[in-house]
Design a protein around this motif. Structure first.
Motif, PDB file in Angstrom:
ATOM      1  N   ASP A 103       1.815   3.114   6.150  1.00 12.73           N
ATOM      2  CA  ASP A 103       2.606   2.254   5.265  1.00 12.73           C
ATOM      3  C   ASP A 103       2.183   2.473   3.814  1.00 12.73           C
ATOM      4  N   ILE A 104       3.112   2.205   2.900  1.00 11.28           N
ATOM      5  CA  ILE A 104       2.831   2.337   1.472  1.00 11.28           C
ATOM      6  C   ILE A 104       2.670   0.945   0.870  1.00 11.28           C
ATOM      7  N   LYS A 105       1.566   0.751   0.159  1.00 10.81           N
ATOM      8  CA  LYS A 105       1.307  -0.538  -0.470  1.00 10.81           C
ATOM      9  C   LYS A 105       0.815  -0.335  -1.896  1.00 10.81           C
ATOM     10  N   ASP A 106       1.088  -1.339  -2.731  1.00 11.70           N
ATOM     11  CA  ASP A 106       0.636  -1.311  -4.129  1.00 11.70           C
ATOM     12  C   ASP A 106      -0.637  -2.141  -4.239  1.00 11.70           C
ATOM     13  N   ILE A 107      -1.714  -1.511  -4.702  1.00 16.53           N
ATOM     14  CA  ILE A 107      -3.021  -2.173  -4.790  1.00 16.53           C
ATOM     15  C   ILE A 107      -3.534  -2.112  -6.226  1.00 16.53           C
ATOM     16  N   VAL A 108      -4.003  -3.249  -6.729  1.00 13.53           N
ATOM     17  CA  VAL A 108      -4.658  -3.296  -8.034  1.00 13.53           C
ATOM     18  C   VAL A 108      -6.168  -3.290  -7.799  1.00 13.53           C
TER      19      VAL A 108
END
Length: 276
Positions: free
Chosen positions: A55-60
């Motif tokens: 899965d693709i996720k946006d992480i800071v």
């Protein structure tokens, strides 16, 4: 973050010195930002990352060791999953773009103010109506833009709407920037939020100038037709009187002749025609 968000176990991370490099190999940098907490500013970087399951996720990611160093640790980072936030932001951006397209395609002047009377949005038709540069109204009030008397009139009608919670409608002539006078039918209504609370005012104006001129022309034509009909009736009544007077004399004379003389059958027939 690794276990919950990226789905890697603690053992997979700790026992693999190359884990960080491998993880970032397929990561896509989205941007940098600064996070302020009290008097401390944390530098953070946002990445698009692939989880263990693909899965693709946006992480800071934030390097906390720069501000809160831990003895024995080279550095340590905190990651925050902002995928849902970004999806919501993109959805909002898309809906805003659609709304702007709709507003800009409508030729009628439209505006929206918040409850403090600050303009939040207006379409090209509204800017053209007032002779203003596009986007020049955003963040301003009527007092910032319009002459004092005109601004006060707008403010008074807005206050009436807020107090009555009912739409305000008016029909008035408006002098355009080029000097042309146009008739506008304007409707201003309260704008509500999901809690049914008034949060502002939305207004739209319809140019009725052409319709007004057509109505005036039809009114003139109707008055002309009515006058023509009156003159026709008067003419026919007068003509009836003018024809009736000599006819009465002829009929009276024929009756006199018939009663006074012996007439042959042919003349009697003619006399009967006159009486008829």
């Amino acid at each position: 973050t690794c276990e919950i968000v990226l789905e890697f176990t603690k053992e997979e991370v700790i026992k693999n010195p190359q884990f960080s490099d491998q993880l970032m190999l397929k990561a896509k940098k989205l941007g940098e930002l600064s996070l302020k907490r009290a008097d401390t500013i944390l530098r953070a970087t946002e990445f698009e990352m692939i989880t263990k399951s693909g899965d693709i996720k946006d992480i800071v990611w934030t390097n906390m060791s720069e501000v809160f160093p831990v003895e024995g640790w080279a550095d340590w980072h905190v990651g925050i999953d902002v995928t849902e936030r970004n999806l919501f932001a993109k959805s909002l951006e898309r809906e805003t773009a659609i709304l702007n397209s709709i507003l800009n395609s409508i030729p009628h002047p439209i505006f929206y103010k918040d409850k403090e009377g600050v303009y939040q949005r207006a379409n090209p038709g509204f800017y053209k109506m007032h002779g203003l540069a596009e986007e020049s109204l955003i963040g301003k009030t009527d007092n910032d833009v319009f002459p004092k008397e005109e601004a006060q009139y707008f403010i008074d009608t807005d206050n009436h709407i807020f107090k009555s919670a009912a739409p305000f409608k008016e029909l008035r002539w408006w002098v355009m920037p080029d000097g042309e006078s146009l008739m506008f039918d304007t409707i201003k209504s309260p704008l509500y939020n999901s809690k049914n609370e008034i949060i502002g005012i939305v207004g739209i104006s319809f140019d009725l100038t052409v319709r007004h001129h057509i109505e005036q022309e039809l009114k003139k034509q109707k008055e002309k037709a009515e006058e023509a009909d009156r003159l026709k009736s008067a003419f026919l009544a007068n003509m009836s009187h003018e024809i009736r007077s000599p006819m009465n004399a002829i009929i009276g004379f024929s009756n006199l002749v018939s009663d006074s003389f012996e007439l042959d059958s042919e003349i009697t027939t003619y006399m009967d025609y006159i009486k008829q």
